[in-house]
Design an enzyme around this catalytic site. Structure first.
Site, short mmCIF file in Angstrom:
data_model
loop_
_atom_site.label_atom_id
_atom_site.label_comp_id
_atom_site.label_asym_id
_atom_site.label_seq_id
_atom_site.Cartn_x
_atom_site.Cartn_y
_atom_site.Cartn_z
N ARG A 41 0.84 -1.21 0.00
CA ARG A 41 0.00 0.00 0.00
C ARG A 41 0.88 1.26 0.00
O ARG A 41 0.59 2.22 -0.69
CB ARG A 41 -0.91 0.03 1.24
CG ARG A 41 -1.84 -1.15 1.40
CD ARG A 41 -3.06 -1.08 0.53
NE ARG A 41 -3.89 0.07 0.83
CZ ARG A 41 -4.88 0.52 0.04
NH1 ARG A 41 -5.12 -0.10 -1.10
NH2 ARG A 41 -5.60 1.56 0.38
N SER B 227 -18.15 6.48 4.34
CA SER B 227 -19.38 5.69 4.45
C SER B 227 -20.05 5.84 5.81
O SER B 227 -21.17 5.39 6.00
CB SER B 227 -19.07 4.21 4.21
OG SER B 227 -18.15 3.76 5.19
N HIS C 57 -6.27 8.49 11.44
CA HIS C 57 -6.01 7.05 11.35
C HIS C 57 -4.56 6.74 10.98
O HIS C 57 -4.25 5.64 10.54
CB HIS C 57 -6.96 6.39 10.34
CG HIS C 57 -8.38 6.31 10.83
ND1 HIS C 57 -9.45 6.02 10.00
CD2 HIS C 57 -8.91 6.47 12.07
CE1 HIS C 57 -10.57 6.02 10.72
NE2 HIS C 57 -10.27 6.30 11.97
N CYS D 282 15.32 1.16 13.73
CA CYS D 282 14.74 2.49 14.00
C CYS D 282 15.87 3.52 13.94
O CYS D 282 16.91 3.33 14.57
CB CYS D 282 14.10 2.47 15.39
SG CYS D 282 13.73 4.13 16.01
N ALA E 195 -16.57 13.02 -6.12
CA ALA E 195 -15.86 14.08 -5.37
C ALA E 195 -15.20 15.10 -6.30
O ALA E 195 -15.19 16.29 -5.99
CB ALA E 195 -14.82 13.44 -4.45
P1 OAD Z 1 -15.38 3.47 2.89
O1 OAD Z 1 -14.80 2.56 1.84
O2 OAD Z 1 -16.09 2.83 4.02
O3 OAD Z 1 -16.38 4.50 2.22
C1 OAD Z 1 -16.03 5.26 1.10
C2 OAD Z 1 -17.19 6.16 0.75
O4 OAD Z 1 -16.79 6.95 -0.36
C3 OAD Z 1 -18.48 5.44 0.35
O5 OAD Z 1 -19.58 6.03 1.02
C4 OAD Z 1 -18.57 5.67 -1.16
O6 OAD Z 1 -19.91 5.84 -1.61
C5 OAD Z 1 -17.84 6.99 -1.30
N1 OAD Z 1 -17.21 7.19 -2.62
C6 OAD Z 1 -16.67 6.27 -3.45
N2 OAD Z 1 -16.19 6.84 -4.56
C7 OAD Z 1 -16.42 8.17 -4.45
C8 OAD Z 1 -16.18 9.31 -5.27
N3 OAD Z 1 -15.57 9.19 -6.44
N4 OAD Z 1 -16.56 10.51 -4.83
C9 OAD Z 1 -17.20 10.65 -3.63
N5 OAD Z 1 -17.45 9.62 -2.81
C10 OAD Z 1 -17.08 8.40 -3.20
O7 OAD Z 1 -14.17 4.40 3.41
P2 OAD Z 1 -14.09 5.28 4.74
O8 OAD Z 1 -15.43 5.81 5.11
O9 OAD Z 1 -12.99 6.24 4.54
O10 OAD Z 1 -9.90 2.85 8.85
O11 OAD Z 1 -13.65 4.20 5.78
C11 OAD Z 1 -13.41 4.62 7.10
C12 OAD Z 1 -12.31 3.81 7.72
O12 OAD Z 1 -12.60 2.43 7.56
C13 OAD Z 1 -10.96 3.96 7.05
O13 OAD Z 1 -10.24 5.09 7.46
C14 OAD Z 1 -10.26 2.71 7.47
C15 OAD Z 1 -11.38 1.71 7.30
O14 OAD Z 1 -11.38 0.65 8.12
C16 OAD Z 1 -8.74 2.36 9.27
O15 OAD Z 1 -7.96 1.78 8.55
C17 OAD Z 1 -8.50 2.61 10.72
#
Ligand code: OAD
Length: 237
Positions: free
Chosen positions: A59, A181, A113, A140, A223
């Site tokens: 990643r 999300s 995060h 380190c 977005a």
């Molecule tokens: P998600 O994958 O859960 O959600 C991504 C969101 O972005 C969804 O609601 C999609 O509809 C939206 N989306 C996708 N493509 C898009 C676009 N082109 N324009 C606008 N919106 C779009 O990701 P996160 O909500 O970021 O945590 O997930 C939250 C956390 O869950 C992450 O930070 C990670 C994960 O587990 C850790 O790793 C601690």
């Protein structure tokens, strides 16, 4: 309504999707290809450190090939221009572990995060800018121990700088959530904190998030379109 000055923006994986970085919960997304408990928990790291380090090495390498998109650039413009115009603050609180906000030009970014481009030494508790792999257990730079791990908040760990985030929300006039999300707390709960404090709330997302009902307004779309549109509106108001 009081004058709009301070803005807190929460971003998630959706803002980086059009830069070619997988979101977590979409079809074929990151978590669909890997079980969270295999790669993103402290227990997984103890059980199979090579698997976890290799996953994050990949990643870390991949994000360095990606470029910020129009949404990152628009937020950076807001971050730089808004304080000069309105004398208020803009804080971008991101759940993302990429550096696309910074490379897009944003100055005030808080990574709740963690960050792919950091390594954290669990022997001496220091953090180091890190662009290469960790799989070979490099020493380190501070203490020399082979005790570096990805500086990523795993499930079961506390997100970073929550007090600062709550303080910023408490003095915000507007809370905006972009590309998330609403599935992971405490980030997903910030909209409710904002509502409880009487802060205006706006959601910009491809589809309605789980917490969509908490927002005063929701705008749906990619977005790269809806974020520059919103920033343009704000800066020309
Ligand atoms: P998600 O994958 O859960 O959600 C991504 C969101 O972005 C969804 O609601 C999609 O509809 C939206 N989306 C996708 N493509 C898009 C676009 N082109 N324009 C606008 N919106 C779009 O990701 P996160 O909500 O970021 O945590 O997930 C939250 C956390 O869950 C992450 O930070 C990670 C994960 O587990 C850790 O790793 C601690």
């Amino acid at each position: 309504m009081s004058k709009l000055r301070n803005i807190v923006i929460l971003t998630g994986a959706g803002i980086s999707a059009e830069s070619g970085i997988d979101t977590f919960r979409s079809e074929g997304g990151l978590w669909e290809q890997h079980r969270v408990e295999d790669v993103a928990t402290p227990e997984a790291f103890v059980r199979d450190p090579d698997l976890v380090l290799r996953f994050y090495d990949m990643r870390r390498e991949a994000i360095q090939t990606k470029q910020p998109n129009a949404a990152h650039v628009a937020l950076a413009r807001l971050d730089r221009e808004w304080p000069k115009r309105e004398g208020g603050d803009v804080l971008i609180v991101t759940q993302n572990v990429d550096d696309l906000h910074e490379r897009g030009g944003a100055l005030n970014v808080l990574h709740m995060h963690g960050e792919h481009l950091n390594a954290w030494c669990i022997a001496c508790d220091t953090r180091h800018r890190w662009t290469g792999p960790l799989i070979h257990r490099p020493p380190c730079p501070a203490c020399g121990m082979a005790a570096l791990r990805p500086d990523i908040v795993w499930f079961g760990e506390m997100p970073y700088r929550m007090e600062e985030i709550y303080a910023a929300v408490s003095t915000a006039d507007l809370f905006v959530s972009i590309g998330t999300s609403g599935a992971v707390y405490p980030a997903a709960g910030l909209v409710r904190n904002a509502r409880d404090l009487g802060v205006q709330t706006l959601e910009l997302n491809l589809e309605r998030s789980k917490g969509s009902a908490w927002f005063h307004e929701t705008r749906l779309g990619p977005a790269t379109q809806i974020v520059p549109d919103w920033v343009g509106e704000l800066l020309s108001s």
